[in-house]
Enzyme design. Structure first.
Site, short mmCIF file in Angstrom:
data_model
loop_
_atom_site.label_atom_id
_atom_site.label_comp_id
_atom_site.label_asym_id
_atom_site.label_seq_id
_atom_site.Cartn_x
_atom_site.Cartn_y
_atom_site.Cartn_z
N GLY A 30 44.65 38.85 32.06
CA GLY A 30 45.95 38.21 32.01
C GLY A 30 46.76 38.59 33.23
N HIS A 48 37.73 41.07 38.74
CA HIS A 48 38.20 39.72 39.08
C HIS A 48 39.54 39.80 39.80
CE1 HIS A 48 39.91 35.66 38.10
NE2 HIS A 48 38.74 35.32 38.60
N ASP A 93 35.34 33.64 40.25
CA ASP A 93 35.46 33.12 38.89
C ASP A 93 34.13 33.12 38.14
OD1 ASP A 93 38.14 32.76 39.43
OD2 ASP A 93 38.08 30.56 39.38
#
Length: 119
Positions: A30, A48, A93
């Site tokens: 998040g 990431h 991703d």
């Protein structure tokens, strides 16, 4: 971009879990991120975040860039991505989505109190 990332996540886990389940997980899944990841899945999110950080240092805008990917029976992969920034973001991703699919989801780490647990 973030919309594509959500599709890549769903592709990697073969529709077993919504990408929204990762939007507020642990210390790094998040917006933002701090402290020590709570588990391996949260570590995927930190990696990431770091990958996007590297892309930004290269002058890329990972949250907005579009790229071409394919969702095959073995999961997602980047397809015909020739521009450096687009390729970097797609690789970030796909790697994260595959990491999510490999690691267990612990419901107890969803929507945690980050002020207490992410120091």
């Amino acid at each position: 971009n973030l919309v594509q990332f959500s599709y890549v996540i769903t592709c990697a886990n073969h529709n077993r879990r919504s990408s929204l389940d990762y939007a507020d997980y642990g210390c790094y899944c998040g917006a933002g991120g701090s402290g020590t990841p709570v588990d391996e899945l949260d570590r995927c999110c930190k990696i990431h975040d770091d990958c996007y950080g590297e892309a930004e240092k290269q002058g890329c805008y990972p949250k907005m860039l579009m790229y071409d990917y394919y969702c095959g029976s073995n999961g997602p992969y980047c397809r015909n991505v020739k521009k450096k920034c687009n390729r970097k973001v797609c690789d970030c991703d796909v790697a994260a989505a595959e990491c999510f699919a490999r690691n267990a989801y612990n419901n107890a780490n969803y929507n945690i109190d980050t002020k207490k647990r992410c120091k």
